[in-house]
Scaffold this active site. Sequence first.
Site, PDB file in Angstrom:
ATOM      1  N   LYS A  52       0.841  -1.202   0.000  1.00 17.07           N
ATOM      2  CA  LYS A  52       0.000   0.000   0.000  1.00 17.07           C
ATOM      3  C   LYS A  52       0.879   1.256   0.000  1.00 17.07           C
ATOM      4  O   LYS A  52       0.602   2.227  -0.711  1.00 17.07           O
ATOM      5  CB  LYS A  52      -0.963  -0.022   1.201  1.00 17.07           C
ATOM      6  CG  LYS A  52      -2.050  -1.076   1.016  1.00 17.07           C
ATOM      7  CD  LYS A  52      -2.899  -1.351   2.253  1.00 17.07           C
ATOM      8  CE  LYS A  52      -3.767  -2.572   1.981  1.00 17.07           C
ATOM      9  NZ  LYS A  52      -4.648  -2.956   3.090  1.00 17.07           N
ATOM     10  N   GLN A  96      -4.827  -1.665   9.160  1.00 16.92           N
ATOM     11  CA  GLN A  96      -4.697  -2.985   8.561  1.00 16.92           C
ATOM     12  C   GLN A  96      -5.356  -4.036   9.466  1.00 16.92           C
ATOM     13  O   GLN A  96      -5.101  -4.087  10.667  1.00 16.92           O
ATOM     14  CB  GLN A  96      -3.204  -3.305   8.330  1.00 16.92           C
ATOM     15  CG  GLN A  96      -2.940  -4.603   7.590  1.00 16.92           C
ATOM     16  CD  GLN A  96      -3.487  -4.612   6.153  1.00 16.92           C
ATOM     17  OE1 GLN A  96      -3.611  -3.568   5.510  1.00 16.92           O
ATOM     18  NE2 GLN A  96      -3.828  -5.786   5.661  1.00 16.92           N
ATOM     19  N   ASP A 119     -11.084   2.503   3.082  1.00 21.25           N
ATOM     20  CA  ASP A 119     -11.416   1.071   2.945  1.00 21.25           C
ATOM     21  C   ASP A 119     -12.910   0.859   2.682  1.00 21.25           C
ATOM     22  O   ASP A 119     -13.317  -0.221   2.261  1.00 21.25           O
ATOM     23  CB  ASP A 119     -11.073   0.335   4.251  1.00 21.25           C
ATOM     24  CG  ASP A 119      -9.729  -0.372   4.192  1.00 21.25           C
ATOM     25  OD1 ASP A 119      -9.361  -0.853   3.114  1.00 21.25           O
ATOM     26  OD2 ASP A 119      -9.065  -0.427   5.248  1.00 21.25           O
TER      27      ASP A 119
HETATM   28  N1  GUN Z   1      -6.826  -7.000   5.569  1.00 24.69           N
HETATM   29  C1  GUN Z   1      -7.037  -7.757   4.465  1.00 24.69           C
HETATM   30  N2  GUN Z   1      -7.591  -7.006   3.488  1.00 24.69           N
HETATM   31  C2  GUN Z   1      -7.721  -5.754   3.976  1.00 24.69           C
HETATM   32  C3  GUN Z   1      -8.212  -4.535   3.438  1.00 24.69           C
HETATM   33  O1  GUN Z   1      -8.662  -4.443   2.295  1.00 24.69           O
HETATM   34  N3  GUN Z   1      -8.160  -3.460   4.267  1.00 24.69           N
HETATM   35  C4  GUN Z   1      -7.675  -3.536   5.534  1.00 24.69           C
HETATM   36  N4  GUN Z   1      -7.688  -2.421   6.266  1.00 24.69           N
HETATM   37  N5  GUN Z   1      -7.218  -4.648   6.069  1.00 24.69           N
HETATM   38  C5  GUN Z   1      -7.232  -5.754   5.294  1.00 24.69           C
END
Ligand code: GUN
Length: 280
Positions: A52, A96, A119
């Site tokens: 990211k 996350q 998200d």
């Molecule tokens: N953990 C696995 N996929 C995601 C996601 O798309 N966003 C976040 N914040 N955590 C994750």
Amino acid sequence: MAGIIDGKSISLQIKDECKDKVSKLKEKGIEVTLAVIQVGEDPASSVYVNNKKKACEYIGANSLSYQLKEDSTQEELLKLIDDLNNDEKVDGILVQLPLPMHFDEDEVIRRINPDKDVDGFHPINVGRLSIGEKGFVSCTPAGIIELLKRSNVEIEGKECVVIGRSNIVGKPMAMLMLRENATVTVCHSRTKDLHEVAKRADILIVAIGKPRFIDDTYVKDGAVVIDVGIHRPDPDSKKLCGDVDFDKVEPKASLITPVPGGVGPMTIAMLMNNLVNSKF
Ligand code: GUN
């Protein structure tokens, strides 16, 4: 023989579009900033978080990293979110997931300002999606819509079957397909005759979390098949697989996403898209 939907190249297109938008904003003196919070050091989460940050760098956005210790408290995390909510320089906040067991994830998600919730997990954004209002949409399902549109798949009036009803993929996916005027059915573990329902699909979207579960017996001739799963079928295997048995389904489908290189790369591209679009 099915056509292959190339998620890697479509995700790159989207990131390049984001990069253009960011550079246009920069000409006006406007910066774009994502705050990324990781709690603990789960190796898989660290890989996602790093990807990211790299995507932010690629598009020219700033990323701020916050690494909290595994044994930090709910209150510490909420305080950090409050600070970032109040920081005008921060456009997007991403925590996350999953968090260590002692955290209340729902409370954490609800604490993020919905207008910084890139998200799309906050109940306000889920509600906005369900009534057709503008808001952040969960990245994986939003990415699937882009894959379909950019592969010239007509959605309106089509039978769409979504297998899986998670809050992050299945439910928002159903809402998005409905918004595109598909006729949508959502299947789950209690669905009585999955074969019968899945075989109705012109567009079959599979997010059940079981390796190679969907074979050709679930697929209508000429269907478009989207595979959200990603698994390492055995611990020593270098190859990844999806929820769909690709070798069996591919000859029957008209278009199919591979694993890896299908849906996977779209999630981060759509996160960048959400981040940049927060400025418009
Ligand atoms: N953990 C696995 N996929 C995601 C996601 O798309 N966003 C976040 N914040 N955590 C994750």
